[in-house]
Design a protein around this motif. Structure first.
Motif: not given
Length: 289
Positions: A103, A106-107, A111, A199-200, A202-203, A233, A237
């Motif tokens: 996670s 990927q975040a 970004s 992080s999730s 944020f994604m 992503t 998630l």
């Protein structure tokens, strides 16, 4: 034979077979990609660690629990009980950390360049690679105490001091010690879950903002180029949300099992079922996506 016993047997057997087959298929696919010379992504490398952790969880928890459900109660000696409980805890910890690192990576990848941590895009593979190896070491160290309190059911020298777990037993302690030990073991889990949720979130924020922008930009090169990353992503998630759901339920049941002086077979079986849910379901989420 009671109907509940048959249901438990079917559930454990189905979880073990389906989970092992799903993870084995992913191993086959990765080996096939390696032999054909296709270069794997860094997320695939993290997923390989997740698959190994899934195997540890299924083989060290699901298989013995399935055998116990079919009536084999005293099939492990003292060393084997200590080993499978320890490896199961290690696999569970690495499953958590691998999902977290997946996670976070990927975040960082999706970004925008304007963010303060955008410089991590270049260095994140090396940092997260070190973090994954450190998570194995951390899981091995944090759970080192588990074998000390696990014993085989064959050792019936003092039943009043043992807590039964179908095919193995653990030494009973007072609630103060159990609470302290639970806090010690769960501390790394709280850190990884918190990082995973951050992080999730944020994604999700990035995906929502990207969707808003694409409403005003029709068929842009940026939208076409970002489609594979967006799909990856969403897959991550989905994995994270599935893990957090099963992990939360498993923790709640595990806390009850740990604190109860004599946990019932229903709670013990429920804890085992919930523990094996994510290793069973996750490979099919990855295959489907």
């Amino acid at each position: 034979m009671e109907a509940s016993d048959m249901v438990i047997r079917v559930i454990f057997l189905s979880q073990s077979m389906v989970g092992v087959l799903g993870n084995s298929f992913l191993v086959y696919k990765y080996l096939l990609l390696c032999f054909t010379g296709i270069r794997l992504k860094f997320t695939d490398w993290i997923l390989q660690h997740l698959i190994v952790a899934n195997f540890l969880t299924l083989l060290c928890k699901g298989v013995p629990q399935t055998m116990a459900a079919f009536g084999l109660k005293d099939f492990l000696n003292d060393f084997e009980c200590k080993l499978i409980f320890y490896l199961h805890r290690v696999g569970r910890g690495v499953t958590l950390s691998s999902t977290c690192f997946l996670s976070v990576f990927q975040a960082v990848t999706i970004s925008p360049s304007g963010y303060r941590w955008s410089w991590l895009k270049v260095k994140s593979p090396s940092y997260i690679a070190a973090g994954v190896y450190m998570s194995w070491i951390l899981a091995l160290i944090v759970n080192i105490n588990f074998p000390m309190y696990i014993t085989a059911r064959l050792n019936h020298w003092n039943m009043t001091s043992l807590k039964e777990f179908e095919y193995c037993s653990s030494v009973r302690h007072d609630k103060a010690f159990d609470t302290f030990f639970a806090v010690l073991v769960i501390s790394p889990d709280v850190f990884f879950v918190g990082l995973m949720l951050w992080s999730s979130s944020f994604m999700i924020f990035i995906l929502c903002r990207h969707k808003q922008k694409m409403k005003h930009i029709h068929r842009s090169n940026f939208s076409l180029r970002s489609f594979p990353e967006t799909r990856a992503t969403k897959t991550i998630l989905l994995l994270v949300s599935t893990f957090v759901c099963f992990y939360t339920l498993s923790c709640l049941v595990q806390i009850n099992v740990s604190l109860l002086y004599t946990p019932g077979s229903f709670l013990v079986n429920m804890a085992s079922v919930l523990t094996a849910c994510f290793p069973t379901v996750s490979p099919f989420l990855m295959i489907n996506r």
